[in-house]
Design a protein around this motif. Sequence first.
Motif, PDB file in Angstrom:
ATOM      1  N   LEU A 100     -13.944   0.315   2.683  1.00 19.89           N
ATOM      2  CA  LEU A 100     -13.565  -0.431   1.483  1.00 19.89           C
ATOM      3  C   LEU A 100     -14.187   0.204   0.242  1.00 19.89           C
ATOM      4  O   LEU A 100     -13.523   0.365  -0.796  1.00 19.89           O
ATOM      5  N   ARG A 101     -15.446   0.578   0.346  1.00 15.39           N
ATOM      6  CA  ARG A 101     -16.138   1.189  -0.788  1.00 15.39           C
ATOM      7  C   ARG A 101     -15.450   2.492  -1.212  1.00 15.39           C
ATOM      8  O   ARG A 101     -15.229   2.739  -2.395  1.00 15.39           O
ATOM      9  N   LYS A 102     -15.093   3.319  -0.222  1.00 17.62           N
ATOM     10  CA  LYS A 102     -14.440   4.589  -0.540  1.00 17.62           C
ATOM     11  C   LYS A 102     -13.081   4.340  -1.204  1.00 17.62           C
ATOM     12  O   LYS A 102     -12.721   5.011  -2.185  1.00 17.62           O
ATOM     13  N   ALA A 103     -12.326   3.367  -0.687  1.00 23.02           N
ATOM     14  CA  ALA A 103     -11.017   3.062  -1.278  1.00 23.02           C
ATOM     15  C   ALA A 103     -11.159   2.562  -2.704  1.00 23.02           C
ATOM     16  O   ALA A 103     -10.341   2.909  -3.583  1.00 23.02           O
ATOM     17  N   MET A 104     -12.189   1.752  -2.962  1.00 23.38           N
ATOM     18  CA  MET A 104     -12.394   1.224  -4.311  1.00 23.38           C
ATOM     19  C   MET A 104     -12.848   2.316  -5.270  1.00 23.38           C
ATOM     20  O   MET A 104     -12.512   2.302  -6.461  1.00 23.38           O
ATOM     21  N   GLU A 105     -13.630   3.267  -4.768  1.00 20.55           N
ATOM     22  CA  GLU A 105     -14.045   4.389  -5.611  1.00 20.55           C
ATOM     23  C   GLU A 105     -12.860   5.284  -5.961  1.00 20.55           C
ATOM     24  O   GLU A 105     -12.760   5.797  -7.080  1.00 20.55           O
ATOM     25  N   ASP A 106     -11.957   5.448  -5.008  1.00 19.16           N
ATOM     26  CA  ASP A 106     -10.830   6.358  -5.205  1.00 19.16           C
ATOM     27  C   ASP A 106      -9.738   5.761  -6.099  1.00 19.16           C
ATOM     28  O   ASP A 106      -9.006   6.505  -6.748  1.00 19.16           O
ATOM     29  N   ASP A 107      -9.608   4.431  -6.101  1.00 23.04           N
ATOM     30  CA  ASP A 107      -8.499   3.798  -6.821  1.00 23.04           C
ATOM     31  C   ASP A 107      -8.993   2.533  -7.518  1.00 23.04           C
ATOM     32  O   ASP A 107      -9.325   1.540  -6.854  1.00 23.04           O
ATOM     33  N   PRO A 108      -9.038   2.521  -8.849  1.00 24.71           N
ATOM     34  CA  PRO A 108      -9.529   1.333  -9.571  1.00 24.71           C
ATOM     35  C   PRO A 108      -8.607   0.132  -9.450  1.00 24.71           C
ATOM     36  O   PRO A 108      -8.993  -0.971  -9.858  1.00 24.71           O
ATOM     37  N   LYS A 109      -7.420   0.303  -8.880  1.00 23.56           N
ATOM     38  CA  LYS A 109      -6.493  -0.811  -8.698  1.00 23.56           C
ATOM     39  C   LYS A 109      -6.767  -1.580  -7.398  1.00 23.56           C
ATOM     40  O   LYS A 109      -6.135  -2.604  -7.139  1.00 23.56           O
ATOM     41  N   VAL A 110      -7.699  -1.098  -6.579  1.00 23.57           N
ATOM     42  CA  VAL A 110      -8.037  -1.790  -5.335  1.00 23.57           C
ATOM     43  C   VAL A 110      -8.989  -2.937  -5.641  1.00 23.57           C
ATOM     44  O   VAL A 110     -10.039  -2.744  -6.274  1.00 23.57           O
ATOM     45  N   LEU A 111      -8.627  -4.145  -5.191  1.00 22.97           N
ATOM     46  CA  LEU A 111      -9.437  -5.346  -5.373  1.00 22.97           C
ATOM     47  C   LEU A 111      -9.751  -5.950  -4.009  1.00 22.97           C
ATOM     48  O   LEU A 111      -8.948  -5.857  -3.083  1.00 22.97           O
ATOM     49  N   ALA A 164     -11.484   4.751   9.016  1.00 21.34           N
ATOM     50  CA  ALA A 164     -10.280   5.458   8.586  1.00 21.34           C
ATOM     51  C   ALA A 164      -9.109   4.515   8.375  1.00 21.34           C
ATOM     52  O   ALA A 164      -8.364   4.630   7.393  1.00 21.34           O
ATOM     53  N   MET A 165      -8.931   3.557   9.281  1.00 19.46           N
ATOM     54  CA  MET A 165      -7.737   2.710   9.243  1.00 19.46           C
ATOM     55  C   MET A 165      -7.714   1.782   8.041  1.00 19.46           C
ATOM     56  O   MET A 165      -6.650   1.506   7.486  1.00 19.46           O
ATOM     57  N   ILE A 166      -8.883   1.267   7.621  1.00 22.34           N
ATOM     58  CA  ILE A 166      -8.873   0.355   6.477  1.00 22.34           C
ATOM     59  C   ILE A 166      -8.465   1.115   5.217  1.00 22.34           C
ATOM     60  O   ILE A 166      -7.726   0.585   4.366  1.00 22.34           O
ATOM     61  N   GLN A 167      -8.863   2.363   5.091  1.00 19.06           N
ATOM     62  CA  GLN A 167      -8.449   3.151   3.935  1.00 19.06           C
ATOM     63  C   GLN A 167      -6.958   3.460   3.975  1.00 19.06           C
ATOM     64  O   GLN A 167      -6.269   3.393   2.950  1.00 19.06           O
TER      65      GLN A 167
END
Length: 323
Positions: free
Chosen positions: A14-25, A156-159
């Motif tokens: 989750l942290r990696k996805a939020m760092e990569d995309d500011p639209k992730v909430l 991997a899957m959550i991202q």
Amino acid sequence: MTTLSLGRAINEGLRKAMEDDPKVLVMGEDVGRLGGVFRVTDGLQKDFGEDRVIDTPLAESGIVGTAIGLALRGYRPVCEIQFDGFVFPAADQIITQLAKMPMRSLGAVRLPVVVRIPCGGGIGAVEHHSESPEAYFAHTAGLRVVACSNPADAYAMIQQAIRCDDPVIFFEPKRRYWDKAEIDPSAAPPFDRARVVLPGTDVTLLAYGPMVKTCLEAAAAAREDGRSLEVVDLRSLNPLDVPAIVASVRRTGRCVVVHEAPVFCGFGAELAARVTEECFYRLEAPVIRVGGAATPYPPARLEEHYLPDLDRVLDAVDRTFAY
């Protein structure tokens, strides 16, 4: 390589996805200051702020409904349903809106919403806290349904689920949250493909989520009796990786399906039907299903009698050799 628990692996994903995309909430009950009841979102609100990690009211229909509205405005919401049994108040939003709006609009509307659901039993919880509702959502056209079983896949899957433009129901085996394993942050196994966790020659065990570890334990015990069991982790329930399943069963000639949900009309029925259709002339025995009883989930002190265990899996394996 690093060693993480399954729960921590989801947190890092989750942290990696939020760092990569500011639209992730991230949104849900107690996901912010508390970090979730299982601490899966621990520290995220501190690092990303209350605008991106949102503590919601105790209203699952409101959580998913709000996420749909956010997705329509270009965001990628990740909803946490605190326990599996609490998802049913949101079923109308998930089944009637989330699953159907993209097709209603002929693809003009995309709803990249992830609904995270801790699932299954084995933690001694009270009523409504140990359900296995995967068949309801796998039956719903328009939803992707996936289930992680280990830390590496969870990371991997959550991202991949968050990056996917389709709505994704993401099942997390709550009794495996504390299981640890090495993960390779650079690895990205496809989240819609099954994986042969343990090769074998005599019987294929099909499982997902919490039952993958149980099947591996059964395979280790069977090896002492001279039987070689192949364990396949489905990962994705919808879409289903039929070619991987068929390839395994054609190698072994026998198949046992294992899940925590009741056997009657459970997801194993679809697996048994598909295997029978595709492998009829290669099967040495009928497909055997192992699952929970056709009863509501019992009180905590009785759950060990309800949940499939090593002995019940091995009994099913023995039955496949009785034909």
